[in-house]
Every structure is written in C-alpha cells, then in structure tokens.
Design a protein around this motif. Structure first.
Motif, PDB file in Angstrom:
ATOM      1  N   ASN A 244      -4.649   0.773   8.947  1.00  0.00           N
ATOM      2  CA  ASN A 244      -3.994   0.201   7.876  1.00  0.00           C
ATOM      3  C   ASN A 244      -4.105   1.052   6.568  1.00  0.00           C
ATOM      4  O   ASN A 244      -3.084   1.088   5.974  1.00  0.00           O
ATOM      5  CB  ASN A 244      -4.630  -1.241   7.579  1.00  0.00           C
ATOM      6  N   ALA A 245      -5.106   1.982   6.584  1.00  0.00           N
ATOM      7  CA  ALA A 245      -5.333   2.888   5.400  1.00  0.00           C
ATOM      8  C   ALA A 245      -3.994   3.955   5.765  1.00  0.00           C
ATOM      9  O   ALA A 245      -3.526   4.563   4.813  1.00  0.00           O
ATOM     10  CB  ALA A 245      -6.469   3.400   5.371  1.00  0.00           C
TER      11      ALA A 245
ATOM     12  N   GLN B  36      -2.425   6.914  -3.679  1.00  0.00           N
ATOM     13  CA  GLN B  36      -3.896   7.212  -3.161  1.00  0.00           C
ATOM     14  C   GLN B  36      -3.636   7.849  -1.810  1.00  0.00           C
ATOM     15  O   GLN B  36      -2.536   7.562  -1.039  1.00  0.00           O
ATOM     16  CB  GLN B  36      -4.357   5.846  -2.964  1.00  0.00           C
TER      17      GLN B  36
ATOM     18  N   LYS C 101       6.733   7.496  -1.768  1.00  0.00           N
ATOM     19  CA  LYS C 101       6.969   6.740  -3.088  1.00  0.00           C
ATOM     20  C   LYS C 101       7.850   7.659  -4.176  1.00  0.00           C
ATOM     21  O   LYS C 101       7.474   9.000  -4.195  1.00  0.00           O
ATOM     22  CB  LYS C 101       5.629   6.448  -3.846  1.00  0.00           C
TER      23      LYS C 101
ATOM     24  N   ARG D 190      -1.257   3.610   6.940  1.00  0.00           N
ATOM     25  CA  ARG D 190       0.038   3.271   6.937  1.00  0.00           C
ATOM     26  C   ARG D 190       0.286   3.046   5.505  1.00  0.00           C
ATOM     27  O   ARG D 190       1.372   3.486   4.927  1.00  0.00           O
ATOM     28  CB  ARG D 190      -0.087   1.781   7.726  1.00  0.00           C
ATOM     29  N   GLU D 191      -0.917   2.825   4.730  1.00  0.00           N
ATOM     30  CA  GLU D 191      -0.426   2.631   3.222  1.00  0.00           C
ATOM     31  C   GLU D 191      -0.262   3.866   2.576  1.00  0.00           C
ATOM     32  O   GLU D 191       0.471   4.214   1.645  1.00  0.00           O
ATOM     33  CB  GLU D 191      -1.719   1.868   2.543  1.00  0.00           C
TER      34      GLU D 191
ATOM     35  N   GLU E 237       3.028   5.279   3.083  1.00  0.00           N
ATOM     36  CA  GLU E 237       3.975   4.764   2.279  1.00  0.00           C
ATOM     37  C   GLU E 237       3.914   5.353   0.834  1.00  0.00           C
ATOM     38  O   GLU E 237       4.952   5.569  -0.003  1.00  0.00           O
ATOM     39  CB  GLU E 237       3.721   3.231   2.001  1.00  0.00           C
ATOM     40  N   GLU E 238       2.691   5.858   0.387  1.00  0.00           N
ATOM     41  CA  GLU E 238       2.295   6.523  -0.702  1.00  0.00           C
ATOM     42  C   GLU E 238       3.014   7.875  -0.761  1.00  0.00           C
ATOM     43  O   GLU E 238       3.492   8.357  -2.180  1.00  0.00           O
ATOM     44  CB  GLU E 238       0.958   6.710  -1.046  1.00  0.00           C
TER      45      GLU E 238
END
Length: 437
Positions: free
Chosen positions: A340-341, A423, A351, A343-344, A347-348
């Motif tokens: 999950n980290a 992040q 951005k 994946r996040e 996306e960052e």
C-alpha cells in the motif's frame, strides 16, 4: 530498452581507466601509474549519438596470473567478457605487442563477440603509424587513439556503437514496477515470497543466494504490479569477485527500471553504512522509496519504536521524506502495508501541481523567509513551473542561479513538501537564469 554492455579489457597499465573516464566524461576511475590500480569494477551508462550503452572498466588482465589477487582479477575480467555484448581491447603503442597482449587476444578470439582494438598513447603521427604492428593480434584494424589527449576517441566510439548488436525495444509492462533491494541476507527474497504467498525465490540462510534480478507479475487489490527481486548490494570494497560483482550491476540496473524501490534493512542492526550507500544509489536514480525494516519480530518486545525511528532518521538525513515500515516477512506481519505504501508513493511520483498554485506557495515561502544576500546581491525568484513528473521536477526562473545557497534550496523543497506532500519521492529543483540563459 535493454542497454548493451561494453567491457574495456587489456593488460595492466595500458590506460583502461583513462579511456573509461574519457568516454564517461568525468573522473570515475582511479588513475595511477602503478599497474593493477583497478581491482574493483566500475560501470556506468553513457549516451553517444542517440545510442545508450553500459560501460565496464576492468582490472589489468594477466593471462597467467602470478598471484592469488591476479587470479581473482582474471576471473572478474572473464565474467565481464561473458556479460558484455562487445569488447574494447586496449593496447599500448609505446610497449608494442607483448606476450600478454597475445594471450589476451587468444582469449578474446574465442569469446565470439565483437572486439574493437584500440592502440592507446598514440599522441603523435609517428606513434599512430606504430599502431599497425597490432595487426599481428588478428583482431581487425587497430585504431590509434590517445585517451589522455582525447585524440581519435570519438571516432573509436563511433566504431564501437556501430559494432553493437541490435537490441529491439523491450515493452515494459504498463504497471507499477517495484524493486526489492538491500544488502545481503536482510530477507529480500523472503519478503517476495510473503507477498506472493508462495516460494517464488529461493530463500536460504546463506547471503547472496539471489544472483539475478527476478521479475514477477502479480495482482494486489485488483491491480497488476511487477516485483523485481535483486541480489544483495554491498559496498564496493566488500563485494567479492566473479559473478557477485555483476549481480550488483544488475541490481542497480533493476533500480533504474523501477518506479518505487523497497529498501530492506533488518531490525537487529540499525541502518548500516551499506544501507545508507544503497539509499544513495536509489536517491541518485530519483526513485520513490519505502524503507522496510524486516525481522522486527526479533526485537519487537525490547525495542523502543520511537527511538528506533529517530536513529534511522539520523542515519539517513539525506532522505527525510521516506516512510519507514516495520515488518516480519517470516511471519507475514505488515506485508500489505508495504504494498500500500509503494502504491501511494507511486502516485506521489506522478503528482502534478497547477502552476498558479505552485507560484502562490513559492511566493509565500519567499515572503516568510527571503533568500540571503551574497556580495550585496539577492536571489530573486521570478516564476516557477513543474516541468516533469517521476520524479516531480520544478524549474525556477531566477535572476542569477549563482546566488542560490544549498540551504535555501532545501528550504524551498521543504515548503513544496509541506504544501503538496510528495512523500517518499525525491524532488528535482532546477534554477535557471531568466530566459533560460
């Protein structure tokens, strides 16, 4: 695109590292007059007239090694030859054809790969004529060059590129690519197996089991991902000879392919110098990063979680934006959080900030803390735009980039992170004089 590999080989002290540095365009290899200076291999990617290749500098090759060290160097060079798609054989016009040159030529004729013969130290017309003596080696036309004086090097590199086999573009799958990296025996393959729920990679207690990068496509939360498991990376001085040395090269190339790198360390040892070294590789490649502390089950009952995190932050000061996760791959604890980290952070890295909002945030940051003056002049930030993603790249139009202090650049980066997050991903800040001058 898979980059072809070109290895520079030759006997000791013919100028291999000088040629390597000349082709790279900067001093990466140590150069001394003492034969045998290069023992650890150096490799880097270079671009030449639209072509990209990976260049390897090797140690001095002695066909009949007189010592254990020379034997290890010979084994390493032989692995480089095996790995390479083409060979640069460097000889010395000042010494002429030597017995060692003949031995190396015999080895290269058996490798069934393109070999380009460069006669080095031909820094005048007479020495260029003397390059003809190397036809005796039966490896084609010897091209006279002078690595030190940059004579004939560009023409020789043209010949090298022309000799390379054609590599059709490889279609990388349209999915998030995650590289699992770290020093040996921290549990990288065990983490891969825990994620997949099966034994995809061999797991043993012996460091260095994984020799090549292993690609695995799998599905997580209805999304396909590519996991790249890699060999353990050690500091250059700790890398053993032979195959392991080139496993490191492949691991670093895996980082370059990835969108996000999972840097695995272990709880029984706080972040080591090797861990920081690998983190530096990831940062230089501008990849999103998650720091994963494995084997947390071994210290969980006695560890102060907050103190542990503070110690890691202290040792990785240059990557304060990286999230830290504590897991046990052996017992499957925290595995979903890792994905999950990743994946996040993926996306960052993609951005994009609207230009008007970006300039508003930078204006407020400058108003709150103006740039320091230098010799009576002050940096003026005129305009900011985001030029790229992966990594997010911001171009600042300023009156004079020379007035920028690194501490103020760090201040601006922190302002962007406070406002927009980012992040786990490095940011590139580029400062250009107004009008791009």
């Amino acid at each position: 695109m898979t980059k072809p590999i070109v290895a520079i080989v030759g006997r000791p002290n013919v100028g291999k590292s000088t040629l390597f540095n000349r082709l790279v365009g900067k001093r990466l290899a140590i150069i001394e007059d003492e034969p045998g200076t290069t023992r650890d291999r150096l490799y880097t990617d270079i671009d030449w007239k639209g072509s990209s290749l990976t260049l390897i500098d090797t140690g001095g090759l002695v066909p009949v090694p007189p010592s254990e060290l020379a034997q290890r160097v010979k084994e390493q060079v032989e692995v480089a030859i095996e790995e390479a798609d083409a060979i640069i054989f460097l000889v010395d016009v000042l010494d002429g054809v030597t017995h060692m040159d003949k031995g190396i030529a015999e080895l290269l004729r058996r490798c069934d790969k393109p070999v380009m013969l460069a006669a080095n130290k031909a820094d005048n017309e007479q020495r260029s004529y003397e390059a003809a003596q190397f036809y005796e080696l039966a490896l084609g036309d010897p091209l006279p060059i002078s690595s030190y004086h940059d004579i004939g090097v560009a023409e020789f590199l043209d010949r090298v590129v022309e000799s390379l086999p054609y590599f059709p573009p490889e279609e990388e799958p349209e999915m998030m690519k995650v590289a699992i990296v770290g020093r040996p025996n921290v549990g990288k393959s065990m983490l891969l197996n825990a994620i997949l729920g099966k034994e995809r990679a061999i797991v043993t207690e012996t460091p260095g089991t994984t020799r090549d990068a292993i690609d695995t496509i799998f599905e997580h939360n209805s999304e396909r991902m590519l996991l790249i498991d890699t060999a353990g990376i050690r500091r250059r001085g700790r890398v053993e000879g032979g195959i392991e040395r080139y496993s490191v090269a492949r691991a670093l190339r895996a980082i370059s392919r990835a969108d996000v790198a999972l840097l695995i360390t272990e709880a029984t040892e706080p972040v080591t110098a090797q861990d920081a070294h690998i983190a530096g590789y990831i940062q230089q490649a501008c990849k999103g990063t998650v720091l994963v502390v494995n084997k947390w089950d071994l210290v969980e009952e006695m560890a102060d979680h907050g103190q542990y995190t503070r110690e890691i932050r202290q040792r990785l000061k240059f990557m304060p934006y990286v999230p830290i996760l504590y897991i046990s791959a052996k017992f499957g604890q925290g595995i979903d959080g890792v994905l999950n980290a990743a994946r996040e952070i993926f996306e960052e890295t993609k951005k994009r900030v609207p230009t008007a909002l970006l300039n508003s945030v930078v204006r407020d940051a400058v108003a709150a803390h103006a740039p320091p003056s230098r010799a009576g002049k002050k940096l003026k930030i005129l305009y900011v735009t985001q030029a790229e993603v992966s990594p997010p790249t911001f171009v600042f139009s300023v009156n004079d980039p020379a007035l920028l202090h690194f501490s103020y650049q760090r201040y601006l980066e922190n302002a962007l992170r406070r406002s927009f997050g980012f992040q786990g991903t490095p940011l590139r800040l580029i400062f250009k004089r107004r009008g791009g001058e």
